[in-house]
Design a protein around this motif. Structure first.
Motif, PDB file in Angstrom:
ATOM      1  N   SER A  46       0.973  -1.435  -0.153  1.00 29.32           N
ATOM      2  CA  SER A  46       0.180   0.000  -0.020  1.00 29.32           C
ATOM      3  C   SER A  46       0.775   1.310   0.169  1.00 29.32           C
ATOM      4  N   GLU A  47       1.651   1.311   0.274  1.00 26.61           N
ATOM      5  CA  GLU A  47       2.914   2.380   0.437  1.00 26.61           C
ATOM      6  C   GLU A  47       3.630   2.828  -0.960  1.00 26.61           C
ATOM      7  N   TYR A  48       4.545   1.291  -1.745  1.00 26.43           N
ATOM      8  CA  TYR A  48       5.138   1.433  -2.532  1.00 26.43           C
ATOM      9  C   TYR A  48       5.254   0.289  -3.346  1.00 26.43           C
ATOM     10  N   SER A  49       5.316   0.722  -4.846  1.00 21.56           N
ATOM     11  CA  SER A  49       6.050   0.047  -6.276  1.00 21.56           C
ATOM     12  C   SER A  49       6.726  -0.490  -6.308  1.00 21.56           C
ATOM     13  N   THR A  50       7.383  -1.945  -6.138  1.00 23.28           N
ATOM     14  CA  THR A  50       8.233  -2.937  -5.977  1.00 23.28           C
ATOM     15  C   THR A  50       8.337  -2.740  -7.018  1.00 23.28           C
ATOM     16  N   ALA A  51       9.896  -2.373  -7.224  1.00 24.55           N
ATOM     17  CA  ALA A  51      10.611  -2.732  -8.628  1.00 24.55           C
ATOM     18  C   ALA A  51      11.078  -4.335  -8.766  1.00 24.55           C
ATOM     19  N   ASN A  52      11.371  -5.244 -10.426  1.00 25.44           N
ATOM     20  CA  ASN A  52      12.039  -6.586 -10.150  1.00 25.44           C
ATOM     21  C   ASN A  52      13.135  -6.835  -9.884  1.00 25.44           C
ATOM     22  N   VAL A  53      14.199  -7.218  -9.280  1.00 25.01           N
ATOM     23  CA  VAL A  53      15.192  -7.184  -8.977  1.00 25.01           C
ATOM     24  C   VAL A  53      16.418  -7.773  -9.916  1.00 25.01           C
ATOM     25  N   LEU A  54      17.034  -6.076  -9.797  1.00 23.41           N
ATOM     26  CA  LEU A  54      18.266  -5.621 -10.946  1.00 23.41           C
ATOM     27  C   LEU A  54      19.401  -6.375 -10.677  1.00 23.41           C
ATOM     28  N   HIS A  55      20.574  -6.762 -11.588  1.00 24.12           N
ATOM     29  CA  HIS A  55      21.543  -7.330 -11.557  1.00 24.12           C
ATOM     30  C   HIS A  55      22.837  -6.316 -11.858  1.00 24.12           C
ATOM     31  N   GLY A  56      23.601  -5.749 -11.266  1.00 24.18           N
ATOM     32  CA  GLY A  56      24.929  -4.803 -11.804  1.00 24.18           C
ATOM     33  C   GLY A  56      25.458  -6.098 -12.320  1.00 24.18           C
ATOM     34  N   TYR A  57      26.966  -5.523 -12.525  1.00 19.60           N
ATOM     35  CA  TYR A  57      27.758  -6.920 -13.271  1.00 19.60           C
ATOM     36  C   TYR A  57      27.631  -7.969 -11.975  1.00 19.60           C
ATOM     37  N   VAL A  58      29.190  -8.110 -11.529  1.00 21.40           N
ATOM     38  CA  VAL A  58      28.709  -8.942  -9.832  1.00 21.40           C
ATOM     39  C   VAL A  58      28.790  -7.710  -9.116  1.00 21.40           C
ATOM     40  N   ASP A  59      28.775  -6.553  -9.003  1.00 26.93           N
ATOM     41  CA  ASP A  59      29.214  -5.808  -7.903  1.00 26.93           C
ATOM     42  C   ASP A  59      27.855  -5.764  -7.139  1.00 26.93           C
ATOM     43  N   PHE A  60      26.601  -5.603  -7.757  1.00 33.03           N
ATOM     44  CA  PHE A  60      25.919  -4.615  -6.349  1.00 33.03           C
ATOM     45  C   PHE A  60      24.266  -5.454  -7.088  1.00 33.03           C
ATOM     46  N   THR A  61      22.828  -5.890  -6.690  1.00 32.17           N
ATOM     47  CA  THR A  61      21.563  -6.690  -7.006  1.00 32.17           C
ATOM     48  C   THR A  61      21.329  -5.864  -6.252  1.00 32.17           C
ATOM     49  N   TYR A  62      19.646  -5.412  -6.917  1.00 31.23           N
ATOM     50  CA  TYR A  62      19.136  -4.756  -5.955  1.00 31.23           C
ATOM     51  C   TYR A  62      18.219  -4.767  -6.670  1.00 31.23           C
ATOM     52  N   PHE A  63      16.874  -4.220  -5.713  1.00 22.02           N
ATOM     53  CA  PHE A  63      15.347  -3.513  -6.090  1.00 22.02           C
ATOM     54  C   PHE A  63      14.412  -2.024  -5.898  1.00 22.02           C
ATOM     55  N   TYR A  64      13.904  -1.400  -6.530  1.00 25.71           N
ATOM     56  CA  TYR A  64      13.260   0.060  -6.576  1.00 25.71           C
ATOM     57  C   TYR A  64      12.546  -0.305  -5.721  1.00 25.71           C
ATOM     58  N   LEU A  65      12.271   0.918  -4.676  1.00 27.26           N
ATOM     59  CA  LEU A  65      11.100   1.577  -4.358  1.00 27.26           C
ATOM     60  C   LEU A  65      10.575   2.938  -4.609  1.00 27.26           C
ATOM     61  N   GLN A  66       9.353   2.712  -4.956  1.00 29.56           N
ATOM     62  CA  GLN A  66       8.558   4.220  -5.223  1.00 29.56           C
ATOM     63  C   GLN A  66       7.716   4.796  -4.696  1.00 29.56           C
ATOM     64  N   ASN A  67       7.288   5.299  -4.585  1.00 26.15           N
ATOM     65  CA  ASN A  67       5.465   5.394  -4.137  1.00 26.15           C
ATOM     66  C   ASN A  67       5.854   7.402  -4.814  1.00 26.15           C
TER      67      ASN A  67
END
Length: 163
Positions: A46-67
């Motif tokens: 109810s607070e955020y939309s959550t994006a899929n998991v993204l991979h940097g090269y082999v450096d970062f794995t992340y997902f975005y949150l936005q309201n």
């Protein structure tokens, strides 16, 4: 110091992959981030939309949150697993490089902002969990959610103060 040629680095590269440990560890870590993304998607639906998991090269794995608030400001939060440091971080990002530069300049006095140099991919990067216990997934998840709740509130209060 000049970097070594690609050919001279191949033997070390092959050695990393030789026993499969690197691949298993990487997949397990990405799996943790994917589980976190699913939890965040449900918990904060109810607070955020959550994006899929993204991979940097082999450096970062992340997902975005936005309201809506962040969207209006062209900002995003990201839950990031930093592979080099083997820790979790919370990043404030701009949708474009120009937005990142604008907010980095605007927020220079804020404790999380490195006023000497803007990070390559974000406005600022806040440690979320510096020494994760990867073998206790429940504790890991609870710690990240707790830290996110505290830090995101602080970030929103900071953004509002610098309007």
């Amino acid at each position: 110091m000049p970097s070594k040629s690609l050919n001279s680095r191949i033997s070390a590269y092959k050695a990393i992959f030789s026993n499969g440990e690197f691949q298993r560890t990487y997949q397990d870590l990405v799996g943790i981030v994917q589980t976190l993304r699913t939890e965040f998607s449900k918990k904060y639906k109810s607070e955020y939309s959550t994006a899929n998991v993204l991979h940097g090269y082999v450096d970062f794995t992340y997902f975005y949150l936005q309201n809506d608030y962040l969207k209006k400001k062209k900002l995003k939060l990201a839950i990031v697993f930093n592979h080099k440091n083997a820790n979790f971080e919370l990043w404030l990002l701009g949708q474009t490089k120009d937005v990142q530069v604008l907010y980095w300049k605007k927020l220079r006095e804020v404790k999380w902002v490195n006023e000497g140099a803007m990070p390559e991919y974000s406005i600022f990067e806040v440690p979320l969990l510096l020494a994760p216990d990867f073998d206790n997934s429940t504790k890991l998840s609870e710690s990240i959610h707790s830290q996110f709740k505290t830090l995101s509130k602080e970030i929103f209060n900071t953004l509002a103060a610098y309007e």
